[in-house]
Design a protein around this motif. Structure first.
Motif, PDB file in Angstrom:
ATOM      1  N   LYS A 158      33.241  38.424  37.322  1.00 12.15           N
ATOM      2  CA  LYS A 158      34.617  38.179  36.843  1.00 12.15           C
ATOM      3  C   LYS A 158      35.060  39.269  35.870  1.00 12.15           C
ATOM      4  N   GLU A 159      34.102  39.782  35.097  1.00  5.30           N
ATOM      5  CA  GLU A 159      34.405  40.871  34.163  1.00  5.30           C
ATOM      6  C   GLU A 159      34.407  42.234  34.848  1.00  5.30           C
ATOM      7  N   LYS A 160      33.945  42.273  36.122  1.00  2.58           N
ATOM      8  CA  LYS A 160      33.758  43.513  36.873  1.00  2.58           C
ATOM      9  C   LYS A 160      32.831  44.478  36.109  1.00  2.58           C
ATOM     10  N   ASN A 161      31.801  43.873  35.523  1.00  2.00           N
ATOM     11  CA  ASN A 161      30.893  44.619  34.644  1.00  2.00           C
ATOM     12  C   ASN A 161      29.646  45.051  35.423  1.00  2.00           C
ATOM     13  N   THR A 162      29.772  46.129  36.184  1.00  2.00           N
ATOM     14  CA  THR A 162      28.634  46.593  36.984  1.00  2.00           C
ATOM     15  C   THR A 162      27.491  47.121  36.114  1.00  2.00           C
ATOM     16  N   LYS A 163      27.807  47.554  34.911  1.00  2.00           N
ATOM     17  CA  LYS A 163      26.763  48.051  34.013  1.00  2.00           C
ATOM     18  C   LYS A 163      25.736  46.957  33.713  1.00  2.00           C
ATOM     19  N   LYS A 164      26.202  45.732  33.562  1.00  4.59           N
ATOM     20  CA  LYS A 164      25.291  44.607  33.329  1.00  4.59           C
ATOM     21  C   LYS A 164      24.804  43.989  34.642  1.00  4.59           C
ATOM     22  N   LEU A 165      25.641  44.049  35.659  1.00  5.88           N
ATOM     23  CA  LEU A 165      25.296  43.416  36.931  1.00  5.88           C
ATOM     24  C   LEU A 165      24.123  44.094  37.637  1.00  5.88           C
ATOM     25  N   LEU A 166      24.119  45.407  37.680  1.00  6.99           N
ATOM     26  CA  LEU A 166      23.104  46.112  38.462  1.00  6.99           C
ATOM     27  C   LEU A 166      21.677  45.826  37.987  1.00  6.99           C
ATOM     28  N   PRO A 167      21.382  45.933  36.679  1.00  6.31           N
ATOM     29  CA  PRO A 167      20.021  45.580  36.252  1.00  6.31           C
ATOM     30  C   PRO A 167      19.714  44.094  36.422  1.00  6.31           C
ATOM     31  N   LEU A 168      20.736  43.235  36.304  1.00  7.79           N
ATOM     32  CA  LEU A 168      20.509  41.806  36.486  1.00  7.79           C
ATOM     33  C   LEU A 168      20.166  41.496  37.942  1.00  7.79           C
ATOM     34  N   ILE A 169      20.918  42.077  38.865  1.00  2.00           N
ATOM     35  CA  ILE A 169      20.629  41.883  40.291  1.00  2.00           C
ATOM     36  C   ILE A 169      19.218  42.374  40.615  1.00  2.00           C
ATOM     37  N   LYS A 188      34.983  44.945  43.292  1.00  4.17           N
ATOM     38  CA  LYS A 188      36.277  45.517  43.686  1.00  4.17           C
ATOM     39  C   LYS A 188      37.103  44.533  44.517  1.00  4.17           C
ATOM     40  N   ASN A 189      36.416  43.701  45.306  1.00  8.44           N
ATOM     41  CA  ASN A 189      37.105  42.844  46.273  1.00  8.44           C
ATOM     42  C   ASN A 189      37.346  41.417  45.812  1.00  8.44           C
ATOM     43  N   ILE A 190      36.707  40.997  44.735  1.00  6.11           N
ATOM     44  CA  ILE A 190      36.697  39.587  44.350  1.00  6.11           C
ATOM     45  C   ILE A 190      38.106  39.032  44.146  1.00  6.11           C
ATOM     46  N   GLU A 191      38.333  37.826  44.685  1.00 11.03           N
ATOM     47  CA  GLU A 191      39.594  37.119  44.518  1.00 11.03           C
ATOM     48  C   GLU A 191      39.307  35.749  43.907  1.00 11.03           C
ATOM     49  N   GLU A 192      40.343  35.082  43.466  1.00 12.73           N
ATOM     50  CA  GLU A 192      40.171  33.790  42.801  1.00 12.73           C
ATOM     51  C   GLU A 192      39.486  32.769  43.723  1.00 12.73           C
ATOM     52  N   LYS A 193      39.833  32.786  44.998  1.00 11.75           N
ATOM     53  CA  LYS A 193      39.232  31.847  45.952  1.00 11.75           C
ATOM     54  C   LYS A 193      37.727  32.095  46.071  1.00 11.75           C
ATOM     55  N   ASP A 194      37.319  33.355  45.939  1.00 10.23           N
ATOM     56  CA  ASP A 194      35.894  33.683  46.004  1.00 10.23           C
ATOM     57  C   ASP A 194      35.161  33.166  44.771  1.00 10.23           C
TER      58      ASP A 194
END
Length: 235
Positions: free
Chosen positions: A201-212, A113-119
């Motif tokens: 970058k895709e804001k894809n939490t569906k893939k992020l959560l199991p990966l994390i 939700k918070n990600i910016e280009e600098k991040d």
């Protein structure tokens, strides 16, 4: 890779003291570095007198450093017997893995939700540095870059206090991670960090959560292999 547990000095690397670094902090940093990098392997007895002579500082800050390292499970002090680099406690590692997994699954939602280009540029710079060092012997540097990757995520989520609360508790856990770098595949971390960034970058939490979850809990499977190869290093 195995080294004598009775030789508590020959393998130690003496680091340079930083400007304005207190003697106590310097002693802790030197000892922690050598424990993390397996110059002082689990089960090694270390002498207050010898460490004092090697670092050219008095025994009082060494004694205080031992006490601080005991609190984060890196050494064990036995009155009348001596001070030993702690064995890797699988229960501590597993609990720390669980704690990180719970925190970071929530952190990653906020990051999306918070990600910016600098991040994104900051994370990418970290990944590039990791890739640059992956085939060197700078394992401690790789560990620092790995930890920095996750610290950045906490800071993007504005959870600096949370990160500061857990950073000491994961040092026992970090020994398995650097042991993994010595004995196993370093490329897995790089690939997963790249994938985490892409999904952010895709804001894809569906893939992020199991990966994390898998990224952080790999350590449990890694310990099975490491413990079978070096059982004397584990509790």
């Amino acid at each position: 890779m195995a080294k004598s547990k009775n030789n508590n000095a020959d393998n130690i690397i003496v680091l340079e003291r930083d400007i304005n670094e207190s003697i106590g902090d310097y002693a802790v940093r030197c000892l922690e570095y050598n424990i993390m990098t397996m110059n002082l392997v689990p089960g090694t007895f270390i002498s207050e007198k010898i460490i004092s002579e090697m670092l050219s500082i008095s025994r009082t800050p060494i004694r205080e450093a031992f006490s601080r390292l005991e609190k984060i499970n890196l050494i064990e002090i036995y009155p009348q017997k001596g001070t030993m680099v702690s064995l890797i406690d699988t229960s501590i590692v597993e609990e720390t893995s669980f704690m990180r997994m719970v925190f970071e699954k929530e952190i990653i939602k906020i990051v999306c939700k918070n990600i910016e280009e600098k991040d994104i540029k900051l994370i990418n710079k970290n990944i590039e540095a990791y890739e640059k060092n992956i085939n060197t012997h700078k394992l401690y540097e790789l560990l620092k870059l790995d930890n920095e990757f996750h610290r950045i995520l906490f800071f993007i989520a504005d959870k600096k206090l949370t990160y500061n609360l857990i950073k000491d508790s994961i040092k026992h856990f970090n020994r398995v991670r650097i042991f993994n770098m010595l004995e196993m595949d370093r490329g897995r971390t790089l690939i997963e960090h790249k994938n985490i960034l892409e999904y952010i970058k895709e804001k894809n939490t569906k893939k992020l959560l199991p990966l994390i979850e898998s990224h952080i809990t790999h350590v449990k499977d890694d310990m099975v292999f490491l413990k079978s190869k070096f059982p004397e290093y584990f509790k």
